[in-house]
Enzyme design. Structure first.
Site, PDB file in Angstrom:
ATOM      1  CG  ASN A   1      17.987  11.264 -28.825  1.00  0.00           C
ATOM      2  OD1 ASN A   1      17.547  10.409 -29.623  1.00  0.00           O
ATOM      3  ND2 ASN A   1      17.174  12.163 -28.205  1.00  0.00           N
TER       4      ASN A   1
ATOM      5  CG  ASP B   1       8.712  10.895 -27.753  1.00  0.00           C
ATOM      6  OD1 ASP B   1       9.390  10.607 -26.980  1.00  0.00           O
ATOM      7  OD2 ASP B   1       8.061  11.793 -28.047  1.00  0.00           O
TER       8      ASP B   1
HETATM    9  C1  FPP Z   1      12.200   8.543 -26.995  1.00  0.00           C
HETATM   10  O1  FPP Z   1      11.767   8.440 -25.659  1.00  0.00           O
HETATM   11  C2  FPP Z   1      13.188   7.374 -27.270  1.00  0.00           C
HETATM   12  C3  FPP Z   1      14.264   7.228 -27.365  1.00  0.00           C
HETATM   13  C4  FPP Z   1      15.218   8.492 -27.173  1.00  0.00           C
HETATM   14  C5  FPP Z   1      15.035   5.732 -27.644  1.00  0.00           C
HETATM   15  C6  FPP Z   1      14.293   5.036 -28.373  1.00  0.00           C
HETATM   16  C7  FPP Z   1      14.945   3.500 -28.111  1.00  0.00           C
HETATM   17  C8  FPP Z   1      14.320   2.637 -27.757  1.00  0.00           C
HETATM   18  C9  FPP Z   1      12.925   2.304 -27.930  1.00  0.00           C
HETATM   19  C10 FPP Z   1      15.220   1.326 -27.166  1.00  0.00           C
HETATM   20  C11 FPP Z   1      15.210   0.366 -28.082  1.00  0.00           C
HETATM   21  C12 FPP Z   1      15.605   0.577 -29.624  1.00  0.00           C
HETATM   22  C13 FPP Z   1      16.410  -0.524 -30.152  1.00  0.00           C
HETATM   23  C14 FPP Z   1      16.634  -0.340 -31.525  1.00  0.00           C
HETATM   24  C15 FPP Z   1      16.868  -1.425 -29.346  1.00  0.00           C
HETATM   25  P1  FPP Z   1      12.228   9.460 -24.636  1.00  0.00           P
HETATM   26  O2  FPP Z   1      13.110   9.156 -23.800  1.00  0.00           O
HETATM   27  O3  FPP Z   1      12.289  10.915 -25.183  1.00  0.00           O
HETATM   28  O4  FPP Z   1      10.921   9.579 -23.932  1.00  0.00           O
HETATM   29  P2  FPP Z   1      10.439  11.097 -23.315  1.00  0.00           P
HETATM   30  O5  FPP Z   1       9.912  11.793 -24.220  1.00  0.00           O
HETATM   31  O6  FPP Z   1       9.200  10.484 -22.067  1.00  0.00           O
HETATM   32  O7  FPP Z   1      11.277  11.450 -22.120  1.00  0.00           O
END
Ligand code: FPP
Length: 242
Positions: A68, A20
């Protein structure tokens, strides 16, 4: 560093990570959220590469949840493109590093091209055994248990299973994770202390570690420190200490 960690007895075999903080990482830099996801993808490689040194056999990462889809259309499309590119670009390196990759989650809502890349990667790495990387994509714990219950009910309906044989062990065989041991440790980055529908059934006895670091800043060194702390904990699975 890796050597010290290896000396620690009883480290976790299976670590699950809620990655996250990508969006905030990018926003703090005045950049689009997708840039944070790209930076996050680079950390995935670093953690996978660190696993053998840390004695971690199974790594399960939360890449995209059933919730998501509520993000903007452009962020969702960008993430899907990133997953496709990640698979295309990382396949050879993952294979060479002895990584077996599998996906959990509901594939029905994902586009055909992505699903075919996922299927191919699973097949291509199916003979590997050094590290088992499981990527949760369109995954939600409740959704997984619901789909398992549906399949189980169908088996009962068809007369192949008696309702009397349904116990926790039987249900677990219908989960997406049927090939995995339960996680020993679940890590969440970015300071949020929630599990957000991740591995609900499987984490019944897991330890949790919530760290403030945003995922794109999470290093193998920090990973190692958490694993080393885990080695000092005592897990009792509901029993008393002896
Ligand atoms: C949460 O951060 C993250 C995600 C919803 C996506 C996770 C994906 C990756 C790390 C990309 C790569 C993965 C692979 C397998 C290639 P957020 O967007 O919710 O962050 P925030 O809470 O700061 O908004």
């Amino acid at each position: 560093m890796a050597k010290d960690i290896n000396e620690i007895q009883g480290g976790p075999d299976h670590v699950a990570i809620i990655m996250d903080g990508n969006g905030r990482w990018a926003t703090q830099r005045g950049r689009p959220r997708l840039l944070g996801h790209h930076a996050g993808a680079r950390r995935v490689r670093e953690m996978v590469e660190a696993c053998p040194d840390f004695g971690v056999k199974y790594l399960t990462i939360f890449a995209f949840s059933t919730e998501n889809w509520k993000r903007t259309q452009s962020e969702v499309a960008g993430l899907m493109k990133l997953f496709r590119r990640y698979i295309e670009r990382e396949t050879k390196a993952l294979f060479k590093d002895g990584v077996r990759v599998r996906f959990i989650g509901d594939r029905q809502k994902l586009d055909d091209k992505l699903v075919s890349l996922m299927d191919n990667l699973e097949l291509y790495t199916s003979g590997n055994d050094k590290v088992h990387l499981t990527i949760a994509l369109n995954y939600g714990g409740r959704d997984e248990v619901t789909r398992a219950a549906q399949r189980l009910a169908f088996e009962v309906e068809q007369g192949r299973l008696s309702h009397k044989d349904v116990d926790a062990e039987t249900l677990a065989k219908f989960l997406d994770t049927r090939f995995l041991p339960d996680p020993d440790l679940v890590i969440r980055t970015s300071g949020e202390a929630r599990i957000s529908n991740f591995l609900l059934w499987q984490s019944a006895y897991a330890e949790y570690e919530f760290v403030d670091t945003l995922w794109p800043d999470f290093t193998a060194e920090e990973f190692g420190k958490i694993l080393s702390n885990y080695g000092n904990r005592e897990r009792r699975f509901g029993a008393v200490s002896v």
